[in-house]
Design an enzyme around this catalytic site. Structure first.
Site, PDB file in Angstrom:
ATOM      1  CG  ASP A   1      -0.263  -0.313   2.523  1.00 48.47           C
ATOM      2  OD1 ASP A   1       0.981  -0.301   2.569  1.00 48.47           O
ATOM      3  OD2 ASP A   1      -0.963  -0.559   3.513  1.00 48.47           O
TER       4      ASP A   1
ATOM      5  CG  ASN B   1      -8.543   1.025  11.505  1.00 50.62           C
ATOM      6  OD1 ASN B   1      -7.619   0.250  11.239  1.00 50.62           O
ATOM      7  ND2 ASN B   1      -8.951   1.953  10.667  1.00 50.62           N
TER       8      ASN B   1
ATOM      9  CG  HIS C   1      -5.690  -0.550   8.624  1.00 46.96           C
ATOM     10  ND1 HIS C   1      -5.575   0.822   8.724  1.00 46.96           N
ATOM     11  CD2 HIS C   1      -4.449  -1.033   8.913  1.00 46.96           C
ATOM     12  CE1 HIS C   1      -4.336   1.130   9.039  1.00 46.96           C
ATOM     13  NE2 HIS C   1      -3.629   0.026   9.162  1.00 46.96           N
TER      14      HIS C   1
ATOM     15  CD  GLU D   1      -8.491   2.803   7.193  1.00 44.79           C
ATOM     16  OE1 GLU D   1      -8.101   1.841   7.890  1.00 44.79           O
ATOM     17  OE2 GLU D   1      -8.247   3.986   7.478  1.00 44.79           O
TER      18      GLU D   1
HETATM   19  C1  F6R Z   1       1.603  -0.711   6.120  1.00 43.24           C
HETATM   20  C2  F6R Z   1       0.258  -1.269   6.298  1.00 43.24           C
HETATM   21  C3  F6R Z   1      -0.507  -1.043   7.538  1.00 43.24           C
HETATM   22  C4  F6R Z   1       0.272  -1.464   8.787  1.00 43.24           C
HETATM   23  C5  F6R Z   1      -0.564  -1.348  10.061  1.00 43.24           C
HETATM   24  C6  F6R Z   1       0.262  -1.630  11.289  1.00 43.24           C
HETATM   25  O1  F6R Z   1       2.105  -1.033   4.851  1.00 43.24           O
HETATM   26  O2  F6R Z   1      -0.211  -1.911   5.414  1.00 43.24           O
HETATM   27  O3  F6R Z   1      -1.709  -1.759   7.460  1.00 43.24           O
HETATM   28  O4  F6R Z   1       0.687  -2.795   8.628  1.00 43.24           O
HETATM   29  O5  F6R Z   1      -1.104  -0.076  10.141  1.00 43.24           O
HETATM   30  O6  F6R Z   1       1.299  -0.711  11.400  1.00 43.24           O
HETATM   31  P1  F6R Z   1       2.441  -0.834  12.499  1.00 43.24           P
HETATM   32  O7  F6R Z   1       3.211  -2.063  12.168  1.00 43.24           O
HETATM   33  O8  F6R Z   1       3.272   0.410  12.367  1.00 43.24           O
HETATM   34  O9  F6R Z   1       1.742  -0.974  13.814  1.00 43.24           O
END
Ligand code: F6R
Length: 231
Positions: free
Chosen positions: A67, A136, A138, A143
């Site tokens: 992403d 959340n 995701h 989302e």
């Molecule tokens: C990043 C992504 C996000 C993160 C998620 C957790 O490429 O796809 O979904 O994996 O927000 O982020 P961290 O690891 O920083 O807690």
């Protein structure tokens, strides 16, 4: 789905790195889709150490970025682009032709998504996908409420994602939308590894495991995947 519990960030990361390496050893042409974020940083570092130590040939693998933040240029150290280059592609010696990342500055979001979808299907799908979990729930930037049938798409970000996302940036930026691999592609990955680390993730992981499986909580969908690991 298999649940794997570790008593430290380092043992979690070592296990995830070992799975990544196994995938490459078993299939030198593997297509890997990789997340950014705090969680997989050590996984990438440990995978690189093994690649070097065992002299593993990764020159036939193909890497896809999960992403990106729409509007954030690749030179910004908070971008997924910058992260993947810094923590994995550059130290692992991966060539540009082995990589496809979303262009966050695209003038044509639909074409950008179509291009990603085309690449994934031309490559025969994703062999190994490593994802984190948002506060959340995701997956990537799918989302809550994202469609289970979605391929790559652009979507508005929830307030929680915008706020939490600020931790990646040195200076405040406006992030309103994300571009992401869709839940259909996540669910079709041949191996899906989802990592979560730290107390702050415990509530959302508990919900993902115990609540009804629903796109309202994307991380819960992993329970429907037949070759997935929640670690
Ligand atoms: C990043 C992504 C996000 C993160 C998620 C957790 O490429 O796809 O979904 O994996 O927000 O982020 P961290 O690891 O920083 O807690």
């Amino acid at each position: 789905m298999e649940l794997k519990i570790f008593n430290s960030y380092s043992s979690l990361s070592a296990a995830a790195a070992a799975m990544m390496i196994d995938c490459i050893k078993n299939n030198p042409d593997a297509v890997l889709c990789l997340a950014t974020g705090d969680t997989p940083k050590l996984t990438y570092q440990l995978a690189i150490e093994t690649i070097r130590k065992e002299n593993i040939d990764i020159s036939h693998c193909f890497f896809i970025g999960l992403d990106e933040w729409i509007g954030i240029p690749p030179e910004n150290s908070g971008s997924c682009h910058y992260y993947l280059n810094q923590y994995f592609f550059t130290p692992a010696g991966i060539m540009p032709e082995q990589i496809h990342l979303f262009d966050a500055l695209t003038k044509d979001e639909t074409e950008e998504c179509n291009n990603m979808n085309r690449i994934i299907s031309t490559k025969g799908g994703i062999d190994f996908m490593l994802v984190g979990v948002g506060m959340n729930g995701h997956i990537g930037l799918n989302e809550p409420g994202a469609s289970i049938n979605a391929l790559a798409h652009v979507a508005p970000l929830e307030e929680m994602t915008k706020t939490t996302g600020m931790k990646y940036f040195d200076e405040p930026v406006l992030i309103e939308k994300g571009i992401t691999i869709g839940l259909k592609q996540v669910m079709e990955a041949r191996t899906l590894v989802m990592m979560a680390n730290g107390k702050k993730k415990s509530a959302i992981i508990k919900q993902s495991l115990e609540n009804e499986i629903s796109t309202g909580l994307p991380a819960s969908l992993i329970r429907r995947h037949s070759n997935a690991f929640l670690m």
